[in-house]
Design an enzyme around this catalytic site. Structure first.
Site, short mmCIF file in Angstrom:
data_model
loop_
_atom_site.label_atom_id
_atom_site.label_comp_id
_atom_site.label_asym_id
_atom_site.label_seq_id
_atom_site.Cartn_x
_atom_site.Cartn_y
_atom_site.Cartn_z
CE LYS A 40 0.16 -4.50 2.93
NZ LYS A 40 -0.18 -6.09 2.41
CE1 TYR A 94 -3.28 -2.55 5.50
CE2 TYR A 94 -3.48 -0.14 5.14
CZ TYR A 94 -3.17 -1.59 4.86
OH TYR A 94 -3.25 -2.01 3.53
CB THR A 103 -0.71 0.00 1.18
OG1 THR A 103 -1.48 1.23 1.42
CG2 THR A 103 -0.13 -0.36 2.42
CG ASP A 104 -1.02 4.93 -0.96
OD1 ASP A 104 -1.98 4.33 -0.05
OD2 ASP A 104 -1.93 5.80 -1.60
CD GLU A 105 -3.62 3.38 4.19
OE1 GLU A 105 -3.33 3.52 5.65
OE2 GLU A 105 -4.43 3.36 3.55
P1 NAD Z 1 -9.43 -7.23 2.28
O1 NAD Z 1 -9.46 -7.05 3.86
O2 NAD Z 1 -10.86 -7.11 1.48
O3 NAD Z 1 -9.09 -9.01 2.17
C1 NAD Z 1 -8.03 -9.44 2.73
C2 NAD Z 1 -8.20 -11.22 2.50
O4 NAD Z 1 -7.27 -11.72 2.97
C3 NAD Z 1 -9.50 -11.75 3.06
O5 NAD Z 1 -10.14 -12.45 2.15
C4 NAD Z 1 -9.04 -12.23 4.06
O6 NAD Z 1 -10.00 -13.42 4.66
C5 NAD Z 1 -7.66 -12.96 3.81
N1 NAD Z 1 -6.76 -13.10 5.03
C6 NAD Z 1 -6.65 -12.12 6.08
N2 NAD Z 1 -5.70 -12.97 6.89
C7 NAD Z 1 -5.36 -14.07 6.30
C8 NAD Z 1 -4.41 -15.19 6.59
N3 NAD Z 1 -3.54 -15.00 7.93
N4 NAD Z 1 -4.21 -16.12 5.65
C9 NAD Z 1 -4.86 -16.04 4.46
N5 NAD Z 1 -5.86 -15.11 4.29
C10 NAD Z 1 -6.00 -14.11 5.07
O7 NAD Z 1 -8.31 -6.64 1.80
P2 NAD Z 1 -8.06 -6.00 0.18
O8 NAD Z 1 -8.69 -4.58 0.22
O9 NAD Z 1 -8.62 -6.85 -0.62
O10 NAD Z 1 -6.41 -5.58 0.29
C11 NAD Z 1 -5.74 -6.77 -0.22
C12 NAD Z 1 -4.34 -6.47 -0.36
O11 NAD Z 1 -3.91 -5.19 -0.89
C13 NAD Z 1 -3.77 -6.16 1.15
O12 NAD Z 1 -2.32 -6.53 1.31
C14 NAD Z 1 -3.72 -4.62 1.26
O13 NAD Z 1 -2.93 -4.29 2.27
C15 NAD Z 1 -3.27 -4.32 -0.11
N6 NAD Z 1 -3.89 -3.10 -0.50
C16 NAD Z 1 -5.20 -2.52 -0.20
C17 NAD Z 1 -5.80 -1.25 -1.00
C18 NAD Z 1 -7.33 -0.80 -0.64
O14 NAD Z 1 -7.49 -0.03 -1.16
N7 NAD Z 1 -7.92 -1.85 -0.13
C19 NAD Z 1 -4.74 -0.61 -1.38
C20 NAD Z 1 -3.27 -0.63 -1.60
C21 NAD Z 1 -2.78 -1.97 -1.24
P1 TYD Z 2 -10.98 4.05 4.24
O1 TYD Z 2 -11.74 3.49 3.24
O2 TYD Z 2 -10.75 3.46 5.51
O3 TYD Z 2 -9.24 3.79 3.53
P2 TYD Z 2 -7.90 4.03 4.27
O4 TYD Z 2 -8.13 4.70 5.76
O5 TYD Z 2 -6.91 3.15 4.04
O6 TYD Z 2 -7.43 5.43 3.39
O7 TYD Z 2 -10.88 5.80 4.39
C1 TYD Z 2 -10.52 6.49 3.37
C2 TYD Z 2 -10.74 7.77 3.69
O8 TYD Z 2 -12.17 8.04 4.42
C3 TYD Z 2 -9.86 8.09 4.95
O9 TYD Z 2 -9.32 9.47 5.12
C4 TYD Z 2 -10.67 7.96 6.41
C5 TYD Z 2 -12.13 8.55 5.60
N1 TYD Z 2 -13.34 7.93 6.36
C6 TYD Z 2 -14.46 8.85 6.81
O10 TYD Z 2 -14.23 9.99 6.75
N2 TYD Z 2 -15.42 8.09 7.22
C7 TYD Z 2 -15.60 6.57 7.39
O11 TYD Z 2 -16.63 6.34 7.93
C8 TYD Z 2 -14.65 6.09 7.04
C9 TYD Z 2 -14.43 4.31 6.99
C10 TYD Z 2 -13.40 6.51 6.38
#
Ligand code: NAD
Ligand code: TYD
Length: 360
Positions: free
Chosen positions: A165, A161, A135-137
């Protein structure tokens, strides 16, 4: 070694989009290992449930014995690691699982994968890839005027988080430098699209809007995120897997910086057109709530390296992607009902009661 790949976390939001696209695109067999936490949902994979190119395995990336067996049995040419705990607010309430899966889990997975890779013949060793999805975070936060994150930006994670990561990214990096284990790392900005669990901003706002509930904006809503449609993230990962240079990091982003309040306004305006209320606008449901502790002010990805070196660019603009997303949620209300029953309500109580809102 076979042509199949192992995907971890492929029942979650991004992983399931990736697995669906891979299998439906005829790209080969996927062995999909997922622990099925609250975020993992087999309904996301219903379209490929009976497809022989998709093998689902219920398991934990931290379970070394299981991973060793799986690798021996399927002899994959790549592992794509999506498995993680992914929600910042949950990491603030209960960081333990983030340490366990994102750090210990990634470490155990790296060890199993390295042992498997070590036993491959030289030709196969060169072809194998371990792609770590991050992630960019991990880069921390930007002021309004700082340039977007490049791959060489210092790691300055601010939440449990992002710290977990960051730790996993460091382990992946170290395995390349120490063992020449063939890794690729991608750091992507905020995703949105189908199968996004409604604890995150965009699906939560769509869900609450339709349910007549408050749309909670943390703080003043001026925090900026750089949004990418999930299918664009998946196409970028496929491109990195195919052509990325081993040991390199690729930032993935949509060049779509938006303030949270603007995102919520856009969602309300689309819903006003697609599913109008009897009176008034969905904007009337917007409610400002107590801010997230340590809330990062701005994320922005400089995605020029992946474009320059691998020729990847996002296909969707924010406007096209967000319209598709709202339409998907309107057409998949049964999926939303399914994932918002049970445990979801406990989470909503925990997160929003302390912010002064009753959302459950
Ligand atoms: P998500 O929380 O929707 O899904 C995570 C999945 O991993 C779930 O299906 C969960 O059951 C599985 N999981 C959790 N712990 C596990 C373990 N110990 N063993 C096997 N499976 C396990 O997450 P997402 O949003 O789909 O993100 C996927 C990846 O992409 C993550 O690594 C996250 O850090 C990264 N990412 C997410 C975003 C975003 O905006 N959602 C952006 C950049 C990077
Ligand atoms: P989120 O979807 O949780 O992603 P991330 O924290 O990984 O960026 O949140 C996106 C942005 O929205 C973040 O700045 C937090 C804000 N946010 C709200 O303002 N209200 C909410 O109820 C949630 C879940 C997030």
């Amino acid at each position: 070694m076979n042509n199949c790949i192992i995907v971890t976390g492929g029942a979650g939001f991004i992983g399931s989009n990736f697995v669906n696209a891979w299998v439906k695109g005829g790209l080969g067999q996927v062995v999909n290992l997922d622990k099925l936490t609250y975020a993992g949902n087999l309904a996301n994979l219903a379209a490929i449930e009976h497809n022989p190119q998709h093998i689902f395995v219920h398991g934990d990336i931290a379970d070394s014995a299981k991973m060793d067996d799986l690798l021996k049995q399927h002899q994959p040419c790549a592992i794509v690691n999506f498995a993680a705990e992914s929600h910042v607010d949950r990491s603030i309430h209960a960081p333990g699982e983030f340490i366990q899966t994102n750090i210990v889990g990634t470490f155990n997975l790296l060890e199993s994968a390295r042992a498997y890779w070590n036993d491959l013949g030289d030709e196969y060793k060169d072809k194998f890839r371990f792609l770590h999805v991050s992630t960019d975070e991990v880069y921390g936060t930007l002021t309004a005027t700082e340039p977007a994150f490049t791959e060489t930006h210092a790691y300055q994670p601010n939440s449990p988080y992002s710290a977990s990561k960051a730790a996993s990214d460091h382990l992946v990096r170290a395995y390349y430098h120490t063992y020449k284990f063939p890794v690729l790392t991608t750091n992507c900005s905020n995703n949105y699209g189908p199968y996004h669990f409604p604890e995150k901003l965009i699906p939560l706002v769509i869900h609450n809007a339709l349910a007549g509930k408050p749309l909670p904006i943390y703080g003043n809503g001026q925090q900026i995120r750089d949004w990418l449609y999930v299918e664009d993230h998946c196409s970028a990962i496929r491109r990195v897997l195919e052509a990325g240079t081993v040991g390199e990091v690729y930032n993935i982003g949509g060049w779509n910086e938006k303030a949270n309040l603007d995102v919520v306004h856009t969602l309300c305006d689309i819903l006003d057109k697609e599913k109008p209320k009897q009176s008034g606008s969905y904007r009337d449901q917007i409610t400002f709530v107590t801010d997230r502790p340590g809330h990062d002010a701005r994320y922005a990805i400089d995605a020029s390296k992946i474009e320059r070196e691998l020729g990847w660019k996002p296909a969707e603009t924010f406007e096209t992607g967000i319209l598709k997303t709202v339409k998907w949620y309107l057409a998949h209300q049964a999926w939303v009902q399914n994932v918002t029953s049970g445990e979801y309500k406990n989470w909503v109580n925990t997160n929003y009661q302390e912010r002064g809102e009753e959302l459950a």
